[in-house]
Design a protein around this motif. Structure first.
Motif, PDB file in Angstrom:
ATOM      1  N   ALA A  28       5.017  -5.270  -8.126  1.00 42.56           N
ATOM      2  CA  ALA A  28       5.111  -4.402  -6.943  1.00 42.56           C
ATOM      3  C   ALA A  28       6.558  -4.041  -6.640  1.00 42.56           C
ATOM      4  O   ALA A  28       6.866  -2.902  -6.251  1.00 42.56           O
ATOM      5  CB  ALA A  28       4.479  -5.102  -5.743  1.00 42.56           C
ATOM      6  N   ILE A  29       7.463  -4.992  -6.823  1.00 46.14           N
ATOM      7  CA  ILE A  29       8.891  -4.730  -6.583  1.00 46.14           C
ATOM      8  C   ILE A  29       9.408  -3.666  -7.540  1.00 46.14           C
ATOM      9  O   ILE A  29      10.164  -2.769  -7.146  1.00 46.14           O
ATOM     10  CB  ILE A  29       9.682  -6.044  -6.711  1.00 46.14           C
ATOM     11  N   ARG A  30       8.990  -3.733  -8.793  1.00 49.27           N
ATOM     12  CA  ARG A  30       9.436  -2.721  -9.771  1.00 49.27           C
ATOM     13  C   ARG A  30       8.927  -1.326  -9.394  1.00 49.27           C
ATOM     14  O   ARG A  30       9.646  -0.331  -9.542  1.00 49.27           O
ATOM     15  CB  ARG A  30       8.968  -3.109 -11.168  1.00 49.27           C
ATOM     16  N   LEU A  31       7.670  -1.251  -8.936  1.00 51.62           N
ATOM     17  CA  LEU A  31       7.152   0.044  -8.487  1.00 51.62           C
ATOM     18  C   LEU A  31       7.945   0.546  -7.280  1.00 51.62           C
ATOM     19  O   LEU A  31       8.224   1.744  -7.174  1.00 51.62           O
ATOM     20  CB  LEU A  31       5.674  -0.073  -8.121  1.00 51.62           C
ATOM     21  N   ALA A  32       8.288  -0.357  -6.378  1.00 60.06           N
ATOM     22  CA  ALA A  32       9.079   0.033  -5.205  1.00 60.06           C
ATOM     23  C   ALA A  32      10.429   0.579  -5.630  1.00 60.06           C
ATOM     24  O   ALA A  32      10.903   1.594  -5.100  1.00 60.06           O
ATOM     25  CB  ALA A  32       9.252  -1.163  -4.271  1.00 60.06           C
ATOM     26  N   GLN A  33      11.065  -0.076  -6.592  1.00 60.51           N
ATOM     27  CA  GLN A  33      12.365   0.400  -7.085  1.00 60.51           C
ATOM     28  C   GLN A  33      12.231   1.769  -7.736  1.00 60.51           C
ATOM     29  O   GLN A  33      13.078   2.646  -7.558  1.00 60.51           O
ATOM     30  CB  GLN A  33      12.936  -0.620  -8.071  1.00 60.51           C
ATOM     31  N   LYS A  34      11.141   1.966  -8.475  1.00 57.53           N
ATOM     32  CA  LYS A  34      10.900   3.249  -9.136  1.00 57.53           C
ATOM     33  C   LYS A  34      10.821   4.389  -8.135  1.00 57.53           C
ATOM     34  O   LYS A  34      11.336   5.489  -8.375  1.00 57.53           O
ATOM     35  CB  LYS A  34       9.599   3.167  -9.945  1.00 57.53           C
ATOM     36  N   HIS A  35      10.180   4.126  -6.982  1.00 55.29           N
ATOM     37  CA  HIS A  35       9.962   5.173  -5.984  1.00 55.29           C
ATOM     38  C   HIS A  35      10.904   5.062  -4.786  1.00 55.29           C
ATOM     39  O   HIS A  35      10.715   5.780  -3.796  1.00 55.29           O
ATOM     40  CB  HIS A  35       8.509   5.132  -5.509  1.00 55.29           C
ATOM     41  N   HIS A  36      11.895   4.181  -4.877  1.00 54.84           N
ATOM     42  CA  HIS A  36      12.885   3.999  -3.798  1.00 54.84           C
ATOM     43  C   HIS A  36      12.191   3.662  -2.469  1.00 54.84           C
ATOM     44  O   HIS A  36      12.504   4.222  -1.424  1.00 54.84           O
ATOM     45  CB  HIS A  36      13.756   5.257  -3.645  1.00 54.84           C
ATOM     46  N   LYS A  37      11.243   2.712  -2.568  1.00 51.43           N
ATOM     47  CA  LYS A  37      10.488   2.279  -1.405  1.00 51.43           C
ATOM     48  C   LYS A  37      10.967   0.904  -0.932  1.00 51.43           C
ATOM     49  O   LYS A  37      11.428   0.081  -1.723  1.00 51.43           O
ATOM     50  CB  LYS A  37       8.986   2.201  -1.738  1.00 51.43           C
ATOM     51  N   ASP A  38      10.804   0.657   0.345  1.00 46.95           N
ATOM     52  CA  ASP A  38      11.162  -0.633   0.919  1.00 46.95           C
ATOM     53  C   ASP A  38      10.204  -1.712   0.409  1.00 46.95           C
ATOM     54  O   ASP A  38       8.990  -1.533   0.408  1.00 46.95           O
ATOM     55  CB  ASP A  38      11.080  -0.552   2.449  1.00 46.95           C
ATOM     56  N   CYS A  39      10.753  -2.835  -0.046  1.00 41.68           N
ATOM     57  CA  CYS A  39       9.919  -3.950  -0.485  1.00 41.68           C
ATOM     58  C   CYS A  39      10.457  -5.266   0.079  1.00 41.68           C
ATOM     59  O   CYS A  39      10.225  -6.328  -0.489  1.00 41.68           O
ATOM     60  CB  CYS A  39       9.821  -4.013  -2.006  1.00 41.68           C
ATOM     61  N   ALA A  90       0.831  -1.206   0.000  1.00 40.15           N
ATOM     62  CA  ALA A  90       0.000   0.000   0.000  1.00 40.15           C
ATOM     63  C   ALA A  90       0.864   1.253   0.000  1.00 40.15           C
ATOM     64  O   ALA A  90       0.559   2.237  -0.682  1.00 40.15           O
ATOM     65  CB  ALA A  90      -0.933  -0.011   1.212  1.00 40.15           C
ATOM     66  N   ASP A  91       1.950   1.227   0.758  1.00 40.41           N
ATOM     67  CA  ASP A  91       2.860   2.370   0.792  1.00 40.41           C
ATOM     68  C   ASP A  91       3.470   2.621  -0.588  1.00 40.41           C
ATOM     69  O   ASP A  91       3.648   3.772  -1.009  1.00 40.41           O
ATOM     70  CB  ASP A  91       3.957   2.107   1.827  1.00 40.41           C
ATOM     71  N   ILE A  92       3.760   1.544  -1.302  1.00 37.53           N
ATOM     72  CA  ILE A  92       4.303   1.671  -2.663  1.00 37.53           C
ATOM     73  C   ILE A  92       3.241   2.234  -3.601  1.00 37.53           C
ATOM     74  O   ILE A  92       3.522   3.128  -4.417  1.00 37.53           O
ATOM     75  CB  ILE A  92       4.799   0.297  -3.151  1.00 37.53           C
ATOM     76  N   LEU A  93       2.008   1.742  -3.480  1.00 37.53           N
ATOM     77  CA  LEU A  93       0.918   2.254  -4.322  1.00 37.53           C
ATOM     78  C   LEU A  93       0.663   3.735  -4.087  1.00 37.53           C
ATOM     79  O   LEU A  93       0.374   4.486  -5.031  1.00 37.53           O
ATOM     80  CB  LEU A  93      -0.369   1.480  -4.037  1.00 37.53           C
ATOM     81  N   THR A 110      -5.751   7.052  -0.258  1.00 36.77           N
ATOM     82  CA  THR A 110      -5.232   7.590   1.003  1.00 36.77           C
ATOM     83  C   THR A 110      -4.745   6.412   1.845  1.00 36.77           C
ATOM     84  O   THR A 110      -5.209   5.271   1.659  1.00 36.77           O
ATOM     85  CB  THR A 110      -6.314   8.338   1.786  1.00 36.77           C
ATOM     86  N   PRO A 111      -3.828   6.650   2.777  1.00 39.36           N
ATOM     87  CA  PRO A 111      -3.387   5.547   3.645  1.00 39.36           C
ATOM     88  C   PRO A 111      -4.540   4.907   4.395  1.00 39.36           C
ATOM     89  O   PRO A 111      -4.597   3.680   4.539  1.00 39.36           O
ATOM     90  CB  PRO A 111      -2.407   6.239   4.604  1.00 39.36           C
ATOM     91  N   GLN A 112      -5.478   5.732   4.849  1.00 36.14           N
ATOM     92  CA  GLN A 112      -6.604   5.202   5.617  1.00 36.14           C
ATOM     93  C   GLN A 112      -7.493   4.298   4.754  1.00 36.14           C
ATOM     94  O   GLN A 112      -7.937   3.229   5.204  1.00 36.14           O
ATOM     95  CB  GLN A 112      -7.440   6.353   6.191  1.00 36.14           C
ATOM     96  N   ALA A 113      -7.737   4.730   3.525  1.00 39.04           N
ATOM     97  CA  ALA A 113      -8.594   3.934   2.633  1.00 39.04           C
ATOM     98  C   ALA A 113      -7.939   2.603   2.286  1.00 39.04           C
ATOM     99  O   ALA A 113      -8.610   1.562   2.242  1.00 39.04           O
ATOM    100  CB  ALA A 113      -8.910   4.724   1.367  1.00 39.04           C
TER     101      ALA A 113
END
Length: 379
Positions: free
Chosen positions: A318-329, A262-265, A274-277
Motif C-alpha cells: 500500500a505504501i508503494r502505491l501511495a508513493q506512485k500516486h503521491h498520496k498520504d500514507c 481506500a483513497d490510495i486504491l 467508488t469512495p462510497q463503495a
C-alpha cells in the motif's frame, strides 16, 4: 471426465470451509489432495465433514458430503488432474511451487488423452499476481510448445473469508470440523476461465481481478493487521480481535487507516471502485471483525510479521502505491510501526516461530535493518 468433480490441493481451513463448501453444496464430488495422512484417512472413512458457521445469531452446521482424499503423490495427482472437471489450490505460496511439477505432469497426461478437455484452476491463495506465478512454475515442467494458455485457465481469486484458529478442545471434539464466518463470496477472474464459469452460488466473477486482489490486501488484510497490532499495543492481555475493537480508539484508528488505503486504491483503480463503495466495504469488514462468536484471535491475525511486513504485502504494498500516486500514507506507516511491539501468543502462551525470528534475529539489528531488509524500504 468425471461428472462435476473438483480436485482441491490443500485440505486445510480455506480448502474445506470455503472452496469445498461452495462446490460441495452445488453437487460436486470433492477430492482433497493433501500430505496429512490422518486427515486423509479420516475423510476417506467418513466421506464428509462439518463446516460450523459462527455468528452472534448462533452456530449453523453444514455437512459437506461426497468427499474423498488422496495422498499428494506424483502418481495420484497426475491421475486426478487428468480426470477432474475443475481444480483449485489452497496450500499457500511456499507450497504452491512444490506441487506445480505434479500438476504439470497431470496437465500433460490430460492433454495427451483428451486434448479438447481444457481445465480451469482456481488459485485460492492470498497472493498478488498468483496466475503469473503459477504460469511461470508450470512452464518450467512442461515441454516447449505446450498450449498452456488455451488448455488451462489460471483463475486468480480474492479470498475474503475469515477462518479462525480452532482451540485444541475444539479440534478434539471433531478433527474434521472447521469453523468459519457467514461471509461466503469467492471473487475470481472472469476472463481467466477456459470453460463456462460454474453456476454456483457464492462465485463472483470480476473483470479486473487485480483491483479486487489489491482491495483484499490493502483494505481487508491491512485493516485486520492494524487492529491486531494497535490492539495488542493498547491491550497486551486481550485475546480476540473483537476485544480490541471494543476500544473506540482502536476502532477509529483502524477505520482511518483503511480509509487512507481506500483513497490510495481509488487513485490506482478509478474505474473499478467508488469512495462510497469502499467506505461501505470498510464498515462491513469492521462489523465482521467484531463477530464475537468467531473468536478470531489477535495472535492469528498479527503473527508471521516477516511475511506481513514484506515488500509486496499489506503495509509496504500500500505504501508503494501511495508513493506512485503521491498520496498520504502516514497512518499506514503508523499502523505498521505497532508491529514492532507485537507480543501476542497462542492459547498455550507460545509465539509463532517467524515472530521469534523477527524479534530475536531481525529486530535486534535495529528498526532500520528491518525496514531495509524485511520491508524493502529506505529507512
Amino acid at each position: 471426465m468425471q461428472n462435476k468433480s473438483i480436485l482441491i490441493f490443500g485440505g486445510g481451513k480455506i480448502g474445506r470451509s470455503f472452496i469445498g463448501q461452495l462446490f460441495g453444496r452445488a453437487g460436486y464430488g470433492i477430492i482433497f489432495s493433501d500430505v496429512d495422512e490422518n486427515l486423509i484417512n479420516a475423510l476417506n472413512s467418513r466421506h464428509s465433514y462439518p463446516v460450523i458457521i459462527k455468528s452472534d445469531a448462533g452456530d449453523e452446521t453444514m455437512e459437506i458430503t461426497n468427499v474423498r482424499a488422496i495422498f499428494g503423490s506424483e502418481e495420484n495427482v497426475i491421475r486426478e488432474t487428468a480426470q477432474a472437471s475443475i481444480i483449485a489450490t489452497s496450500v499457500g505460496k511456499n507450497v504452491l511451487g512444490k506441487i506445480m511439477p505434479f500438476i504439470a505432469k497431470g496437465l500433460l497426461e490430460r492433454y495427451e488423452k483428451t486434448p479438447a478437455s481444457a481445465i480451469d484452476i482456481i488459485i485460492a491463495e492470498n497472493m498478488r499476481s498468483a496466475a503469473a506465478f503459477m504460469r511461470g512454475e508450470l512452464m518450467k515442467h512442461l515441454p516447449p510448445g505446450f498450449p498452456l494458455d488455451s488448455f488451462a485457465g489460471l483463475v486468480e481469486t480474492s479470498i475474503g473469508k475469515m477462518v479462525p484458529l480452532m482451540t485444541q478442545a475444539d479440534m478434539a471434539k471433531d478433527p474434521l470440523a472447521v469453523f468459519a464466518e457467514p461471509y461466503n463470496t469467492l471473487i475470481l477472474d472472469r476472463a481467466a476461465f477456459r470453460n463456462p464459469i460454474p453456476d454456483i452460488q457464492g462465485l463472483a466473477p470480476k473483470e479486473n481481478i487485480a483491483a479486487w486482489v489489491d482491495r483484499k490486501a490493502f483494505i481487508h488484510n491491512l485493516g485486520h493487521a492494524a487492529v491486531a497490532y494497535y490492539g495488542n499495543y493498547r491491550h497486551p492481555n486481550a485475546t480476540c480481535i473483537h476485544e480490541a475493537l471494543a476500544d473506540p480508539e482502536v476502532y477509529d484508528f483502524a477505520r482511518a487507516v483503511m480509509l487512507q488505503a481506500a483513497d490510495i486504491l481509488l487513485a490506482e483503480y478509478p474505474s473499478d471502485f467508488t469512495p462510497q463503495a469502499l467506505e461501505a466495504h470498510i464498515d462491513d469488514l469492521l462489523s465482521r471483525f467484531r463477530n464475537k462468536a468467531l473468536r478470531d484471535t489477535i495472535f492469528r491475525v498479527g503473527q508471521d510479521r516477516i511475511r506481513k511486513l514484506g515488500p509486496d504485502d499489506r503495509f509496504t504494498g500500500a505504501i508503494r502505491l501511495a508513493q506512485k500516486h503521491h498520496k498520504d500514507c502516514s497512518l499506514i506507516y503508523k499502523a505498521m510501526s505497532y508491529a514492532f511491539t507485537f507480543t501476542a501468543t497462542d492459547e498455550n502462551g507460545n509465539r509463532s516461530h517467524p515472530d521469534i525470528l523477527f524479534d530475536e534475529y531481525l529486530l535486534r539489528k535495529g528498526k532500520d535493518y528491518v525496514l531495509r531488509e524485511v520491508c524493502g524500504l529506505p529507512p
